[in-house]
Design an enzyme around this catalytic site. Structure first.
Site, PDB file in Angstrom:
ATOM      1  N   ASN A   1      16.143  -6.773   9.660  1.00  0.00           N
ATOM      2  CA  ASN A   1      15.332  -7.209  10.801  1.00  0.00           C
ATOM      3  C   ASN A   1      16.116  -7.149  12.114  1.00  0.00           C
ATOM      4  O   ASN A   1      15.574  -7.413  13.172  1.00  0.00           O
ATOM      5  CB  ASN A   1      14.754  -8.612  10.573  1.00  0.00           C
ATOM      6  CG  ASN A   1      15.787  -9.704  10.796  1.00  0.00           C
ATOM      7  OD1 ASN A   1      16.988  -9.467  10.686  1.00  0.00           O
ATOM      8  ND2 ASN A   1      15.324 -10.895  11.096  1.00  0.00           N
TER       9      ASN A   1
ATOM     10  N   LYS B   1      11.173  -2.300   8.074  1.00  0.00           N
ATOM     11  CA  LYS B   1      12.376  -3.015   7.628  1.00  0.00           C
ATOM     12  C   LYS B   1      13.194  -2.207   6.618  1.00  0.00           C
ATOM     13  O   LYS B   1      14.399  -2.397   6.518  1.00  0.00           O
ATOM     14  CB  LYS B   1      11.990  -4.383   7.059  1.00  0.00           C
ATOM     15  CG  LYS B   1      11.516  -5.337   8.151  1.00  0.00           C
ATOM     16  CD  LYS B   1      11.316  -6.741   7.648  1.00  0.00           C
ATOM     17  CE  LYS B   1      11.100  -7.685   8.833  1.00  0.00           C
ATOM     18  NZ  LYS B   1      11.203  -9.088   8.450  1.00  0.00           N
TER      19      LYS B   1
ATOM     20  N   THR C   1      10.482  -5.096  12.809  1.00  0.00           N
ATOM     21  CA  THR C   1       9.447  -5.810  12.069  1.00  0.00           C
ATOM     22  C   THR C   1       8.619  -4.810  11.272  1.00  0.00           C
ATOM     23  O   THR C   1       8.916  -3.614  11.256  1.00  0.00           O
ATOM     24  CB  THR C   1       8.640  -6.722  13.032  1.00  0.00           C
ATOM     25  OG1 THR C   1       7.786  -7.555  12.255  1.00  0.00           O
ATOM     26  CG2 THR C   1       7.812  -5.940  14.034  1.00  0.00           C
TER      27      THR C   1
ATOM     28  N   GLY D   1       8.460  -9.404  -0.475  1.00  0.00           N
ATOM     29  CA  GLY D   1       9.447  -9.175   0.582  1.00  0.00           C
ATOM     30  C   GLY D   1       9.921 -10.468   1.231  1.00  0.00           C
ATOM     31  O   GLY D   1      11.105 -10.614   1.534  1.00  0.00           O
TER      32      GLY D   1
ATOM     33  N   ARG E   1       3.330 -15.066  -9.475  1.00  0.00           N
ATOM     34  CA  ARG E   1       2.126 -14.729 -10.255  1.00  0.00           C
ATOM     35  C   ARG E   1       2.456 -13.659 -11.287  1.00  0.00           C
ATOM     36  O   ARG E   1       2.135 -13.781 -12.451  1.00  0.00           O
ATOM     37  CB  ARG E   1       1.035 -14.250  -9.279  1.00  0.00           C
ATOM     38  CG  ARG E   1      -0.256 -13.882  -9.931  1.00  0.00           C
ATOM     39  CD  ARG E   1      -1.290 -13.560  -8.895  1.00  0.00           C
ATOM     40  NE  ARG E   1      -0.884 -12.416  -8.045  1.00  0.00           N
ATOM     41  CZ  ARG E   1      -1.601 -11.940  -7.038  1.00  0.00           C
ATOM     42  NH1 ARG E   1      -2.751 -12.532  -6.719  1.00  0.00           N
ATOM     43  NH2 ARG E   1      -1.184 -10.916  -6.336  1.00  0.00           N
ATOM     44  N   THR E   2       3.146 -12.602 -10.829  1.00  0.00           N
ATOM     45  CA  THR E   2       3.648 -11.594 -11.760  1.00  0.00           C
ATOM     46  C   THR E   2       5.077 -12.017 -12.114  1.00  0.00           C
ATOM     47  O   THR E   2       6.010 -11.769 -11.356  1.00  0.00           O
ATOM     48  CB  THR E   2       3.660 -10.202 -11.091  1.00  0.00           C
ATOM     49  OG1 THR E   2       2.399 -10.005 -10.460  1.00  0.00           O
ATOM     50  CG2 THR E   2       3.928  -9.096 -12.093  1.00  0.00           C
TER      51      THR E   2
END
Ligand code: ATR
Length: 269
Positions: free
Chosen positions: A87, A66, A62, A130, A152-153
């Site tokens: 993971n 990762k 975790t 991610g 958003r970007t």
């Protein structure tokens, strides 16, 4: 012989992985010892090596390791490569195998546990960090009629989709493209839920009976979940089932059998 497994991260005390895997092992009568390993960036490799030397057979990974786990693995599954994150590690005579079960955990939660069809449906993924990277490929493979990835970007959404290779019916766009589109499944893969930010959802975002799925869990009704309910989504879910689903897939990688997730999700609720 007791099977030794662990989860590694920093922080790690909050991890539910030991509870999940112990519950799975009980379903099959497998003897399993599952521990939490706290590591730093400096001693990550040394900590994993020591665990292998001590007889460890596999590990969940975790945050924030990762990526480090990806560099550590000798072989990577295709889905780990597209997710660019690991993971799950499996240790064996052939070396260290790296996998990412987050996406398949989400798909199995939506399809098998919640009983929502993905094939030929319209899917919206919000976010291109991610969390989105781990789920994009398995959702494309689920065969939607249309998949829109907004961020958003905006450029990050295009980059992420391009990195997946050609995918018919998939497109990327800006955040406000989510307001229209009558999606059957809307997945929040942003970190906005962690700060109670409202996303520009509208009534036009949701098809009748649509599922609104927030990948976070344990935070009650998030802004995304309450907005979705108010704007007409038919079903609302947090990401607890995905958490259990990704663990079940890790378990399958290690033991070759898939646990029954229903009772474990119910236990955690
Ligand atoms: P991680 O890789 O750990 O998931 P991240 O790369 O910061 O973290 O990704 C967080 C995601 O949530 C991104 O898609 C981010 O959008 P940007 O790429 O534009 O930064 C999105 N996100 C975070 N806060 C947001 C907000 N207030 N509104 C919309 N999207 C947000």
């Amino acid at each position: 012989m007791t099977n030794r497994y662990a989860v590694i991260g920093n922080p790690i005390s909050q991890s539910k992985s030991p509870v999940l895997h112990t519950a799975f092992a009980r379903q099959f009568g497998h003897a399993m010892q599952y521990e939490k390993l706290l590591a730093t960036h400096e001693n990550f490799v040394e900590t994993v090596r020591r665990f292998i030397d001590e007889g460890g057979q596999g590990m969940n990974v975790t945050a924030p390791f990762k990526l480090a786990a990806m560099a550590f693995a000798d072989t990577l599954s295709a889905r780990a490569r597209t997710a660019r994150a690991i993971n799950t590690l499996k240790f064996g005579p052939g070396g260290v195998q790296g996998d990412n079960t987050d996406g398949v955990g989400l798909v199995s939660d939506i399809r098998d546990h919640l009983g929502v069809v993905l094939e030929n449906r319209r899917i919206l993924i919000i976010g291109a960090g991610g969390a989105a990277r781990g789920i994009l490929q398995p959702l494309i493979e689920a065969g939607p009629a249309h998949l829109l990835l907004v961020n958003r970007t905006e450029s990050k959404a295009h980059e992420l989709l391009d990195a997946c290779g050609p995918a018919a019916g998939a497109a990327a766009g800006p955040l406000d493209a989510m307001a229209e589109g009558a999606f059957d499944v809307v997945i929040n893969a942003t970190s906005a839920s962690l700060s109670d930010v409202h996303l520009p959802l509208g009534r036009g975002s949701f098809a009748p009976g649509a599922l609104a799925y927030d990948m976070v869990y344990g935070r009650g009704d998030t802004a995304f979940m309450s907005d979705a309910r108010r704007l007409g989504a038919g079903r609302i879910s947090d990401g607890l089932g995905m958490l259990v689903g990704q663990a079940a897939e890790s378990y399958r990688l290690w033991f070759g059998c898939r646990p029954d997730v229903g009772p474990v999700i119910a236990m955690l609720r």
